[in-house]
Motif scaffolding. Structure first.
Motif, PDB file in Angstrom:
ATOM      1  N   ALA A   1       0.823  -1.215   0.000  1.00 36.23           N
ATOM      2  CA  ALA A   1       0.000   0.000   0.000  1.00 36.23           C
ATOM      3  C   ALA A   1       0.854   1.261   0.000  1.00 36.23           C
ATOM      4  CB  ALA A   1      -0.930  -0.002   1.201  1.00 36.23           C
ATOM      5  N   SER A   2       2.035   1.200   0.630  1.00 38.47           N
ATOM      6  CA  SER A   2       2.883   2.390   0.726  1.00 38.47           C
ATOM      7  C   SER A   2       3.465   2.804  -0.620  1.00 38.47           C
ATOM      8  CB  SER A   2       4.026   2.140   1.715  1.00 38.47           C
ATOM      9  OG  SER A   2       4.890   1.122   1.236  1.00 38.47           O
ATOM     10  N   GLN A   3       3.382   1.915  -1.622  1.00 42.06           N
ATOM     11  CA  GLN A   3       3.882   2.224  -2.960  1.00 42.06           C
ATOM     12  C   GLN A   3       2.743   2.299  -3.975  1.00 42.06           C
ATOM     13  OE1 GLN A   3       6.668  -1.167  -2.575  1.00 42.06           O
ATOM     14  NE2 GLN A   3       8.288   0.229  -3.224  1.00 42.06           N
ATOM     15  N   SER A   4       1.532   2.590  -3.476  1.00 45.56           N
ATOM     16  CA  SER A   4       0.338   2.634  -4.314  1.00 45.56           C
ATOM     17  C   SER A   4      -0.308   4.019  -4.268  1.00 45.56           C
ATOM     18  CB  SER A   4      -0.675   1.579  -3.844  1.00 45.56           C
ATOM     19  OG  SER A   4      -0.146   0.273  -3.980  1.00 45.56           O
ATOM     20  N   ALA A   5      -1.013   4.367  -5.350  1.00 48.35           N
ATOM     21  CA  ALA A   5      -1.643   5.684  -5.436  1.00 48.35           C
ATOM     22  C   ALA A   5      -2.660   5.715  -6.573  1.00 48.35           C
ATOM     23  CB  ALA A   5      -0.585   6.764  -5.667  1.00 48.35           C
ATOM     24  N   ASN A   6      -3.439   6.776  -6.585  1.00 46.02           N
ATOM     25  CA  ASN A   6      -4.313   7.099  -7.704  1.00 46.02           C
ATOM     26  C   ASN A   6      -3.732   8.335  -8.366  1.00 46.02           C
ATOM     27  OD1 ASN A   6      -6.310   7.976  -9.445  1.00 46.02           O
ATOM     28  ND2 ASN A   6      -7.977   7.826  -7.965  1.00 46.02           N
ATOM     29  N   CYS A   7      -3.272   8.207  -9.619  1.00 45.12           N
ATOM     30  CA  CYS A   7      -2.612   9.313 -10.322  1.00 45.12           C
ATOM     31  C   CYS A   7      -3.528  10.019 -11.319  1.00 45.12           C
ATOM     32  CB  CYS A   7      -1.365   8.800 -11.037  1.00 45.12           C
ATOM     33  SG  CYS A   7       0.163   8.994 -10.085  1.00 45.12           S
ATOM     34  N   VAL A   8      -4.811   9.764 -11.281  1.00 50.56           N
ATOM     35  CA  VAL A   8      -5.727  10.392 -12.230  1.00 50.56           C
ATOM     36  C   VAL A   8      -5.738  11.904 -12.013  1.00 50.56           C
ATOM     37  CG1 VAL A   8      -8.145  10.575 -12.946  1.00 50.56           C
ATOM     38  CG2 VAL A   8      -7.147   8.335 -12.446  1.00 50.56           C
ATOM     39  N   GLY A   9      -5.586  12.644 -13.098  1.00 50.08           N
ATOM     40  CA  GLY A   9      -5.486  14.094 -13.029  1.00 50.08           C
ATOM     41  C   GLY A   9      -4.066  14.598 -12.946  1.00 50.08           C
ATOM     42  N   GLY A  10      -3.104  13.653 -12.797  1.00 50.42           N
ATOM     43  CA  GLY A  10      -1.704  14.031 -12.785  1.00 50.42           C
ATOM     44  C   GLY A  10      -1.136  14.304 -11.410  1.00 50.42           C
ATOM     45  N   VAL A  11      -1.936  14.108 -10.362  1.00 46.89           N
ATOM     46  CA  VAL A  11      -1.476  14.319  -8.990  1.00 46.89           C
ATOM     47  C   VAL A  11      -1.739  13.047  -8.191  1.00 46.89           C
ATOM     48  CG1 VAL A  11      -1.705  15.712  -6.906  1.00 46.89           C
ATOM     49  CG2 VAL A  11      -2.004  16.775  -9.151  1.00 46.89           C
ATOM     50  N   ALA A  12      -0.734  12.552  -7.478  1.00 44.42           N
ATOM     51  CA  ALA A  12      -0.859  11.290  -6.757  1.00 44.42           C
ATOM     52  C   ALA A  12      -1.702  11.440  -5.500  1.00 44.42           C
ATOM     53  CB  ALA A  12       0.527  10.764  -6.397  1.00 44.42           C
ATOM     54  N   ASP A  13      -2.734  10.595  -5.402  1.00 41.17           N
ATOM     55  CA  ASP A  13      -3.577  10.513  -4.206  1.00 41.17           C
ATOM     56  C   ASP A  13      -3.242   9.198  -3.512  1.00 41.17           C
ATOM     57  OD1 ASP A  13      -5.540  10.270  -2.283  1.00 41.17           O
ATOM     58  OD2 ASP A  13      -7.217  10.211  -3.689  1.00 41.17           O
ATOM     59  N   THR A  14      -2.678   9.274  -2.310  1.00 41.91           N
ATOM     60  CA  THR A  14      -2.249   8.076  -1.596  1.00 41.91           C
ATOM     61  C   THR A  14      -3.193   7.710  -0.453  1.00 41.91           C
ATOM     62  OG1 THR A  14      -0.812   9.397  -0.176  1.00 41.91           O
ATOM     63  CG2 THR A  14       0.181   8.460  -2.157  1.00 41.91           C
ATOM     64  N   SER A  15      -4.383   8.295  -0.436  1.00 38.33           N
ATOM     65  CA  SER A  15      -5.324   7.968   0.629  1.00 38.33           C
ATOM     66  C   SER A  15      -5.743   6.509   0.535  1.00 38.33           C
ATOM     67  CB  SER A  15      -6.548   8.886   0.567  1.00 38.33           C
ATOM     68  OG  SER A  15      -7.198   8.773  -0.683  1.00 38.33           O
ATOM     69  N   GLU A  16      -6.154   5.944   1.648  1.00 40.22           N
ATOM     70  CA  GLU A  16      -6.473   4.526   1.737  1.00 40.22           C
ATOM     71  C   GLU A  16      -7.476   4.100   0.665  1.00 40.22           C
ATOM     72  OE1 GLU A  16      -6.602   0.597   2.967  1.00 40.22           O
ATOM     73  OE2 GLU A  16      -5.232   2.174   3.624  1.00 40.22           O
ATOM     74  N   GLY A  17      -7.084   3.106  -0.129  1.00 39.47           N
ATOM     75  CA  GLY A  17      -7.973   2.532  -1.134  1.00 39.47           C
ATOM     76  C   GLY A  17      -8.092   3.317  -2.421  1.00 39.47           C
ATOM     77  N   ALA A  18      -7.399   4.459  -2.522  1.00 38.55           N
ATOM     78  CA  ALA A  18      -7.503   5.269  -3.747  1.00 38.55           C
ATOM     79  C   ALA A  18      -7.014   4.499  -4.970  1.00 38.55           C
ATOM     80  CB  ALA A  18      -6.708   6.560  -3.586  1.00 38.55           C
ATOM     81  N   TRP A  19      -6.191   3.492  -4.738  1.00 42.45           N
ATOM     82  CA  TRP A  19      -5.593   2.700  -5.811  1.00 42.45           C
ATOM     83  C   TRP A  19      -6.501   1.578  -6.305  1.00 42.45           C
ATOM     84  CZ3 TRP A  19      -3.438   3.045  -0.804  1.00 42.45           C
ATOM     85  CH2 TRP A  19      -3.825   2.014   0.063  1.00 42.45           C
ATOM     86  N   ARG A  20      -7.651   1.382  -5.698  1.00 43.65           N
ATOM     87  CA  ARG A  20      -8.524   0.263  -6.066  1.00 43.65           C
ATOM     88  C   ARG A  20      -9.361   0.581  -7.304  1.00 43.65           C
ATOM     89  NH1 ARG A  20     -10.021  -0.252   0.195  1.00 43.65           N
ATOM     90  NH2 ARG A  20      -8.139  -1.389   0.841  1.00 43.65           N
ATOM     91  N   PRO A  21      -9.898  -0.440  -7.987  1.00 41.57           N
ATOM     92  CA  PRO A  21     -10.753  -0.206  -9.156  1.00 41.57           C
ATOM     93  C   PRO A  21     -12.001   0.582  -8.770  1.00 41.57           C
ATOM     94  CG  PRO A  21     -10.147  -2.534  -8.960  1.00 41.57           C
ATOM     95  CD  PRO A  21      -9.721  -1.876  -7.695  1.00 41.57           C
TER      96      PRO A  21
END
Length: 509
Positions: free
Chosen positions: A198-218
């Motif tokens: 999880a510490s190496q996961s993120a949501n990069c949509v929009g060009g800015v990394a969101d590392t909040s819990e679960g942001a990386w999930r489908p």
């Protein structure tokens, strides 16, 4: 041969889904954008567009360009100053030409042809399900063969590259992480949870990394692509479901698919490569092409800027020690040909038919320097009927599945079985499935050679590959009597397989 479209996430065919609890349900297929526009100028007239502006990397130049962006009616939404890439939103239809004339700007262009406010999706059908009886038959066959995972008997791909035997010698190190740049990964899946980072996961949509819990999930069940890819790489050998090529390494998720249309826009991918590099990821898997253009032509200012921005980001990752692995595509295109007809771009608005030179119009990230380009094979070891290829372009090959090459397995399914969201399992085929096999083998190599640079890892991948050579008979991928592709090269290097099919067992030995 009428080629299947090379769209969405380089995975082909309908998934077959099996729930761990054997409950049945339907997963909608992948989404695509509804047609809305044909050019950046038309789109800008309708609303706000996203741009990448690539500058010199000194701070003074970057700050000067930021002021010019504001003066031209743009807003900087993300700034990657260390690689000189700015992500900008603007509704000014003349923003592109205006900012390209600014001192210090090296390239700039729109990253889409439809405005940010307009997007739509269409479902492409329901999934084919695996029955309880079929699941039980696979589990029985796995137990009889002494395989550790209940569904392993259907994983012909592991045996094809010796990954089942490799796991007994070295399943990979937990100090190695493969980031899945994709539609998100369901890290709650019992086959993925043990190895998820999880510490190496993120949501990069929009060009800015969101590392909040679960942001990386489908977003939804239909965004299953990244979860399937992750399982191919690192599904744990834990007596549940399936096994990955490198079941001992870590896997992370960097989500880059747009929530409205499912597309992988350049600014999202730039963010993903930089995030992976800055968070110590050793390998990235890229089973996609950057939207909206299948091929980005260097004589078009918008497309050139896209190539420039994504290349800066992936080169930055390489310099920080990250090996980037990417799928070759599903168009059965010869990427070393004099010309290719592209009928699918732009895929965020109305596609137009254009003839391109693949040496000047690039499929990214797979054709970028230093990226490992992967073609796909079926159970017989032959090139998959859909897989793109090309002498000097394809680096290695790996199992991606082929519905015309039928294995002697309980399900007799020539596609690749892996994890799906909500504790499911399913079959998919595509170069999307080939790339994670290579990423898994690269992770095994990195586990054995922890100080190997990305260039050294790529050399090791090529050195341990098995090359079957070009076929002796004319290639007819679907058996309709028509020659579908021509293999150039020899036994050591050729257009179908590059340096050969990767071999996990050799990698650990």
């Amino acid at each position: 041969m009428a080629h299947l479209p090379s769209r969405r996430r380089l995975a082909l065919a309908v998934p077959v889904v099996l729930s761990l609890t054997a409950s049945l349900g339907f997963l909608p297929a992948a989404a695509s954008a509804a047609p809305v526009a044909t050019s950046a100028a038309q789109a800008a007239d309708a609303g706000t567009l996203a741009y990448v502006v690539n500058t010199k990397v000194d701070h003074r130049t970057v700050e000067s360009v930021k002021k010019a962006i504001a003066a031209a009616g743009g807003t900087v939404t993300a700034a990657y100053e260390k690689i000189g890439v700015l992500v900008v939103h603007s509704a000014n239809p003349d923003f592109g030409p205006t900012i390209r004339a600014v001192r210090g700007v090296q390239s700039a262009g729109a990253t889409r042809t439809a405005p940010l406010s307009l997007a739509g999706t269409t479902d492409e059908g329901a999934a084919q399900l695996l029955s309880k009886a079929e699941a039980a038959r696979t589990a029985s066959a796995s137990a009889a063969a002494g395989e550790s995972e209940p569904l392993e008997a259907d994983q012909w791909d592991l045996r094809a590259i010796g990954a089942d035997k490799a796991a007994q010698i070295n399943p990979g190190s937990e100090k190695v992480t493969v980031a899945v740049i994709d539609t998100g990964v369901d890290d709650t899946h019992p086959d993925l949870a043990p190895n998820f980072s999880a510490s190496q996961s993120a949501n990069c949509v929009g060009g800015v990394a969101d590392t909040s819990e679960g942001a990386w999930r489908p977003y939804t069940e239909q965004d299953y692509h990244g979860t399937h890819v992750a399982g191919e790489i690192a599904a744990a050998r834990n007596g549940i479901g399936v096994a990955g090529v490198a079941p001992g390494v870590k896997v992370s998720s960097i989500k880059v698919s747009d929530p409205k249309d499912g597309l992988f826009y350049p600014e999202n991918v730039v963010c993903a490569f930089v995030f992976a590099a800055d968070h110590g990821v050793e390998i990235t898997n890229n089973s996609y092409y950057v939207d909206p253009w299948l091929y980005n032509c260097m004589d078009d200012p918008d497309q050139k800027a896209i190539v420039d921005a994504v290349n800066r980001a992936q080169l930055y990752a390489q310099k920080k020690g990250t090996l980037n692995v990417a799928s070759a595509g599903n168009s059965n295109h010869d990427l070393d040909a004099d010309e290719i007809v592209d009928t699918s771009s732009p895929d965020d608005s109305t596609p137009v038919t254009r003839t391109v030179d693949p040496h000047e119009c690039l499929d990214i990230p797979t054709q970028l320097p230093g990226v490992v380009t992967v073609s796909a094979t079926g159970v017989n070891g032959a090139k998959s009927y859909y897989s793109s290829y090309g002498l000097g372009v394809a680096d290695v090959a790996a199992p991606g599945g082929d519905r015309y090459q039928i294995p002697d397995t309980p399900s007799a399914n020539g596609r690749i079985l892996s994890t799906m969201p909500n504790n499911g399992y399913g079959f998919l085929q595509g170069t999307s499935m080939a790339s994670p096999h290579v990423a898994g083998v690269a992770a095994l190599l990195k586990s054995k050679h922890p100080y190997a640079s990305p260039a050294m890892l790529q050399a090791l991948l090529k050195a341990q590959a098995d090359n079957p050579g070009c076929p002796t008979e004319p290639y007819d991928g679907n058996g309709d009597g028509v020659v579908d592709a021509t293999c150039a090269g020899g036994k050591r290097i050729n257009g179908f397989y590059g340096f050969g099919v990767v071999n996990a067992l050799r990698a650990v030995k």
